[in-house]
Design a protein around this motif. Structure first.
Motif, PDB file in Angstrom:
ATOM      1  N   GLY A 158       0.843  -1.197   0.000  1.00  0.00           N
ATOM      2  CA  GLY A 158       0.000   0.000   0.000  1.00  0.00           C
ATOM      3  C   GLY A 158       0.873   1.239   0.000  1.00  0.00           C
ATOM      4  N   ARG A 159       0.474   2.255   0.805  1.00  0.00           N
ATOM      5  CA  ARG A 159       1.349   3.430   0.927  1.00  0.00           C
ATOM      6  C   ARG A 159       2.531   3.039   1.811  1.00  0.00           C
ATOM      7  NH1 ARG A 159      -0.833   9.083   3.196  1.00  0.00           N
ATOM      8  NH2 ARG A 159      -1.251   9.453   0.997  1.00  0.00           N
ATOM      9  N   PRO A 160       3.743   3.114   1.294  1.00  0.00           N
ATOM     10  CA  PRO A 160       4.901   2.700   2.092  1.00  0.00           C
ATOM     11  C   PRO A 160       5.083   3.598   3.315  1.00  0.00           C
ATOM     12  CG  PRO A 160       5.492   3.042  -0.232  1.00  0.00           C
ATOM     13  CD  PRO A 160       4.112   3.592  -0.049  1.00  0.00           C
ATOM     14  N   GLY A 220       4.972  13.561  -8.438  1.00  0.00           N
ATOM     15  CA  GLY A 220       5.511  13.639  -7.081  1.00  0.00           C
ATOM     16  C   GLY A 220       6.504  12.529  -6.819  1.00  0.00           C
ATOM     17  N   LYS A 221       7.010  12.491  -5.578  1.00  0.00           N
ATOM     18  CA  LYS A 221       8.027  11.480  -5.285  1.00  0.00           C
ATOM     19  C   LYS A 221       7.446  10.081  -5.232  1.00  0.00           C
ATOM     20  CE  LYS A 221       8.730  13.085  -0.494  1.00  0.00           C
ATOM     21  NZ  LYS A 221       7.402  13.487  -0.189  1.00  0.00           N
ATOM     22  N   GLY A 222       6.110   9.971  -5.078  1.00  0.00           N
ATOM     23  CA  GLY A 222       5.476   8.656  -5.198  1.00  0.00           C
ATOM     24  C   GLY A 222       5.700   8.091  -6.596  1.00  0.00           C
ATOM     25  N   VAL A 278       0.180  12.660  -9.926  1.00  0.00           N
ATOM     26  CA  VAL A 278       0.723  11.298  -9.956  1.00  0.00           C
ATOM     27  C   VAL A 278       1.674  11.141  -8.774  1.00  0.00           C
ATOM     28  CG1 VAL A 278       1.898   9.553 -11.358  1.00  0.00           C
ATOM     29  CG2 VAL A 278       0.640  11.415 -12.488  1.00  0.00           C
ATOM     30  N   GLY A 279       1.205  10.513  -7.696  1.00  0.00           N
ATOM     31  CA  GLY A 279       2.059  10.310  -6.518  1.00  0.00           C
ATOM     32  C   GLY A 279       2.526  11.605  -5.893  1.00  0.00           C
ATOM     33  N   ALA A 280       1.656  12.576  -5.860  1.00  0.00           N
ATOM     34  CA  ALA A 280       1.945  13.846  -5.183  1.00  0.00           C
ATOM     35  C   ALA A 280       0.723  14.215  -4.368  1.00  0.00           C
ATOM     36  CB  ALA A 280       2.249  14.948  -6.191  1.00  0.00           C
ATOM     37  N   ARG A 281       0.946  14.723  -3.167  1.00  0.00           N
ATOM     38  CA  ARG A 281      -0.189  15.096  -2.313  1.00  0.00           C
ATOM     39  C   ARG A 281      -0.417  16.597  -2.352  1.00  0.00           C
ATOM     40  NH1 ARG A 281       2.067  11.918   2.889  1.00  0.00           N
ATOM     41  NH2 ARG A 281       3.989  12.427   1.777  1.00  0.00           N
ATOM     42  N   LEU A 282      -1.682  16.982  -2.187  1.00  0.00           N
ATOM     43  CA  LEU A 282      -2.007  18.413  -2.158  1.00  0.00           C
ATOM     44  C   LEU A 282      -1.767  18.955  -0.745  1.00  0.00           C
ATOM     45  CD1 LEU A 282      -5.207  18.493  -4.408  1.00  0.00           C
ATOM     46  CD2 LEU A 282      -2.938  19.427  -4.949  1.00  0.00           C
ATOM     47  N   ILE A 310      -3.872  10.145  -8.959  1.00  0.00           N
ATOM     48  CA  ILE A 310      -3.400   8.755  -8.953  1.00  0.00           C
ATOM     49  C   ILE A 310      -2.646   8.528  -7.657  1.00  0.00           C
ATOM     50  CG2 ILE A 310      -1.931   7.038 -10.084  1.00  0.00           C
ATOM     51  CD1 ILE A 310      -2.365   8.457 -12.715  1.00  0.00           C
ATOM     52  N   ASP A 311      -3.172   7.629  -6.825  1.00  0.00           N
ATOM     53  CA  ASP A 311      -2.506   7.356  -5.551  1.00  0.00           C
ATOM     54  C   ASP A 311      -2.927   5.987  -5.047  1.00  0.00           C
ATOM     55  OD1 ASP A 311      -1.056   9.563  -3.447  1.00  0.00           O
ATOM     56  OD2 ASP A 311      -1.650   7.618  -2.604  1.00  0.00           O
ATOM     57  N   ILE A 312      -2.027   5.355  -4.314  1.00  0.00           N
ATOM     58  CA  ILE A 312      -2.319   4.031  -3.783  1.00  0.00           C
ATOM     59  C   ILE A 312      -3.192   4.112  -2.539  1.00  0.00           C
ATOM     60  CG2 ILE A 312      -0.349   3.770  -2.213  1.00  0.00           C
ATOM     61  CD1 ILE A 312      -0.004   0.966  -3.852  1.00  0.00           C
ATOM     62  N   SER A 313      -3.254   5.306  -1.953  1.00  0.00           N
ATOM     63  CA  SER A 313      -4.020   5.450  -0.721  1.00  0.00           C
ATOM     64  C   SER A 313      -5.380   6.081  -0.996  1.00  0.00           C
ATOM     65  CB  SER A 313      -3.234   6.322   0.265  1.00  0.00           C
ATOM     66  OG  SER A 313      -4.084   6.712   1.316  1.00  0.00           O
ATOM     67  N   ASP A 330      -1.755   1.210  -7.671  1.00  0.00           N
ATOM     68  CA  ASP A 330      -0.333   1.526  -7.723  1.00  0.00           C
ATOM     69  C   ASP A 330      -0.050   2.307  -9.002  1.00  0.00           C
ATOM     70  OD1 ASP A 330      -0.527  -1.364  -8.982  1.00  0.00           O
ATOM     71  OD2 ASP A 330       1.300  -0.440  -9.760  1.00  0.00           O
ATOM     72  N   ILE A 331       0.923   3.169  -8.932  1.00  0.00           N
ATOM     73  CA  ILE A 331       1.169   4.106 -10.034  1.00  0.00           C
ATOM     74  C   ILE A 331       1.492   3.370 -11.329  1.00  0.00           C
ATOM     75  CG2 ILE A 331       2.829   5.842 -10.851  1.00  0.00           C
ATOM     76  CD1 ILE A 331       2.654   6.979  -7.923  1.00  0.00           C
ATOM     77  N   GLY A 332       2.280   2.299 -11.228  1.00  0.00           N
ATOM     78  CA  GLY A 332       2.607   1.522 -12.422  1.00  0.00           C
ATOM     79  C   GLY A 332       1.339   1.051 -13.124  1.00  0.00           C
TER      80      GLY A 332
END
Ligand code: FYN
Ligand code: ADP
Ligand code: MG
Length: 576
Positions: A158-160, A220-222, A278-282, A310-313, A330-332
């Motif tokens: 999930g979210r690491p 994002g870093k995600g 994409v893997g970035a939070r607001l 797009i986020d795993i959480s 997951d982003i992939g």
């Protein structure tokens, strides 16, 4: 007697065997009671054991090793104070979604729980729990396999995030038959399962995107963590949508890419009509998705844009503003599903964003690039952040495989916008918390797990938090070049004590300090530079030699601004 001991195993060995069974080959630690022998035996059993001078640095090393490898980074500490020193890093890792496991030895439970005054007495499990993603304790040797399996899954699925694993001193000496021990271990199958997005969620996102006039992709870093580099690049290039990288997503596509809108940040955030996160939070780094930054009428008003996230959480959605098209997975998997949908439904008919939008961005971008080029071309005496960082920019351009670690206030903010990155996961910085102290821990882990050269650009204040680890860098002979941007203080070196007393102002350090001599004390190369030409020579030499190097770069002490680019977050008294 010998045959019997060969058939036995103990807690020490089971911990090591469980880690190795799961492909974990490195431990970042600081030995002491009760984990000294664990560190020794791990090395004897073929693991890489990197021993630090302070647990926070070992913890930061483990965290970034997790980010770089997608395996949980392991930090091993002693009880109470060592545990607490590691806890800042564990908590920071959790905040940043980096997978790590803090394993700490702990004192005798029955005495700790009755508060009878045990050596290093502390209820570590209870303290860790609210500060990490999951926390576990193992009391019996036969449960070590389960404990480590649970810790691994919690860290990477999930979210690491960060996981705490409490290992009481008494556990290590417990023995059991070697065969039963082996059977008790678990090789975790599929520790970070793919999470495929729902087809209707993909369609919803695509429909929104197709209707956009001024679309923007925000990486994002995600996205960097997910290692979906090729598909992310394909998504950007196929759609023709401009993208903006968050700081640790720089290099996912080269910063020189023509679709990069990094140099038109304010413009694209305020003007975009559909934004794909994409893997970035607001969070604060994106002004919570609202206010003037996003074209809102006032500081709290939402702008008119719509978001695909797009986020795993799943819980990340709507955390700050409404998310119109949540794409959970997951982003992939999400990016690849979005790409297939674009290719099949839109096919060759995918319409790139209107030229009106892309050329307006290009105009803003070129203006900022020209302004920057002008600032970088100046060569003032003394050297300032710009003239020093122009050198760093050239060195990274010539060595795109090098990893750049970056912390400070001005040293951070100027480096982020001046130094272009060309490859994914090469920029490691203060992240979501804006934490100081990651410098040497991140550098050491990056060198250890990637074998690539590391360049650490450090504010003189930031460097102080982990500076003693230059000894560690020398001890393991790591290819790390630390550049201390020395402007004699926090933000600037020019503050004076308003009371006229003998103490210097709280933001000021020893003037003309020679950080280079710190590196020389342990056998590394120390270089003192005052001009860009000297800095360039010293950095080139460091890269060529691969030797531990610390460059004390003297920067104009008037050059910094208060809190870099986040001055607005630092309250100032109106009463003078
Ligand atoms: C960006 N910019 C550029 C370039 N890249 N201009 C020219 N060339 C290049 N290559 C422009 C960009 O368009 C912005 O101008 C401006 O430079 C700044 O861009 P940056 O740095 O990307 O963005 P900004 O506004 O600083 O972003 C906000 C932020 C960032 C919060 C995301 O400041 C950040 O990551 N801060 C972390 C701070 C931190 O953690 N500090 C540690 C604590 S220090 P305009 O578009 O004209 O606006 C304690 O004191
Ligand atoms: P940045 O600071 O660069 O904006 P953040 O750390 O705020 O990035 O956001 C990273 C996001 O990426 C988090 O919300 C996290 O849940 C998400 N994430 C991390 N790894 C993955 C992954 N493999 N797939 C999908 N989302 C991920
Ligand atoms: Mg400074």
């Amino acid at each position: 007697m010998t045959t019997q001991s060969q058939e036995m195993t103990d807690g020490f060995h089971l911990v090591i065997d469980a880690l190795k069974l799961n492909g974990i080959d490195t431990i970042f630690t600081l030995p002491g009671i009760p984990i000294t022998d664990l560190a020794r035996m791990a090395q004897a059993e073929g693991m890489r054991v990197i021993s630090f001078r302070h647990e926070q640095n070992a913890g930061n090393a483990a965290a970034i090793a997790g980010f770089l490898t997608q395996k949980p980074g392991i930090c091993l500490t002693v009880s109470a104070p060592g545990f607490l020193n590691g806890l800042t890093a564990l908590s920071n890792a959790t905040t940043n979604c980096f997978p790590m496991i803090l394993m700490s030895g702990s004192s005798e439970r029955e005495i700790v729980d009755l508060q009878q005054g045990e050596y290093e007495e502390m209820d570590q499990l209870a303290i860790a729990r609210p500060l990490c993603k999951a926390a576990f304790r193992v009391l019996y040797a036969e449960d070590i396999g389960v404990g480590i399996a649970r810790a691994i899954r919690a860290a990477v699925s999930g979210r690491p995030g960060g996981v705490y694993l409490d290992l009481p001193a008494r556990l290590f000496g417990q023995t059991m038959s070697a065969q039963a021990g082996k059977q008790s271990l678990i090789k975790v199958v599929d520790p970070a399962p793919r999470q495929i997005p729902a087809p209707d969620a993909v369609q919803r996102a695509l429909t929104l995107l197709k209707g956009a006039r001024r679309p923007l992709i925000l990486l994002g870093k995600g996205a960097a963590y997910a290692r979906a580099d090729a598909d992310i690049r394909a998504l950007v290039e196929k759609t023709g949508i401009p993208y903006l990288p968050m700081s640790m997503a720089k290099g996912l596509l080269p910063d020189t890419h023509e679709q990069s809108a990094a140099a038109a940040r304010s413009y694209v955030l305020a003007e975009a009509d559909v934004v794909v996160l994409v893997g970035a939070r607001l969070n604060w780094l994106l002004s919570h998705g609202k206010g003037k930054t996003w074209g809102g009428k006032d500081a709290r008003a939402w702008g008119g844009q719509k978001f695909v996230q797009i986020d795993i959480s799943p819980q990340e959605m709507d955390s700050n503003v409404a998310i119109d098209a949540p794409l959970v997975g997951d982003i992939g998997s999400c990016v690849s599903a979005l790409l297939s949908a674009i290719n099949s439904t839109a096919g060759s008919s995918w319409v790139k964003p209107p030229a009106e939008w892309t050329s307006a961005i290009a105009e803003r971008k070129n203006k900022n690039l020209a302004k920057m080029a002008e600032a970088l071309a100046r060569n003032p005496t003394p050297m300032n952040f710009h003239s020093a960082l122009a050198v760093v920019r050239d060195v990274i351009k010539a060595n795109p495989e090098a990893i750049l670690v970056n912390e400070g206030a001005n040293a951070l903010d100027f480096t982020r916008s001046i130094v272009d990155m060309y490859r994914p996961r090469k920029r490691l910085d203060v992240g979501t918390w804006g934490i100081m102290g990651i410098g040497m821990g991140f550098s050491i882990a990056a060198a250890v797990v990637t074998g690539k050269p590391v360049i650490a650009i450090e504010g003189d204040s930031a460097f102080g938090f982990s500076g003693m680890e230059v000894e560690t860098i020398c001890r393991y002979n790591l290819p790390i070049c630390v550049v201390v941007m020395n402007n004699n203080g926090v933000y600037r070196g020019t503050d004076v004590n308003p009371s006229g007393g003998a103490d210097v102002a709280p933001t000021v350090f020893v003037k003309g300090a020679r950080y280079d001599m710190l590196m020389e004390a342990f056998g590394g190369a120390g270089v003192h530079v005052t001009t860009p030409a000297e800095l360039h020579r010293a950095m080139d030499a460091a890269i060529v030699s691969g030797r531990p190097t610390l460059i004390n770069a003297v920067i104009d002490e008037t050059a910094g601004t208060e809190s870099g680019r986040i001055t607005s977050l630092n309250p100032q008294s109106a009463k003078k």
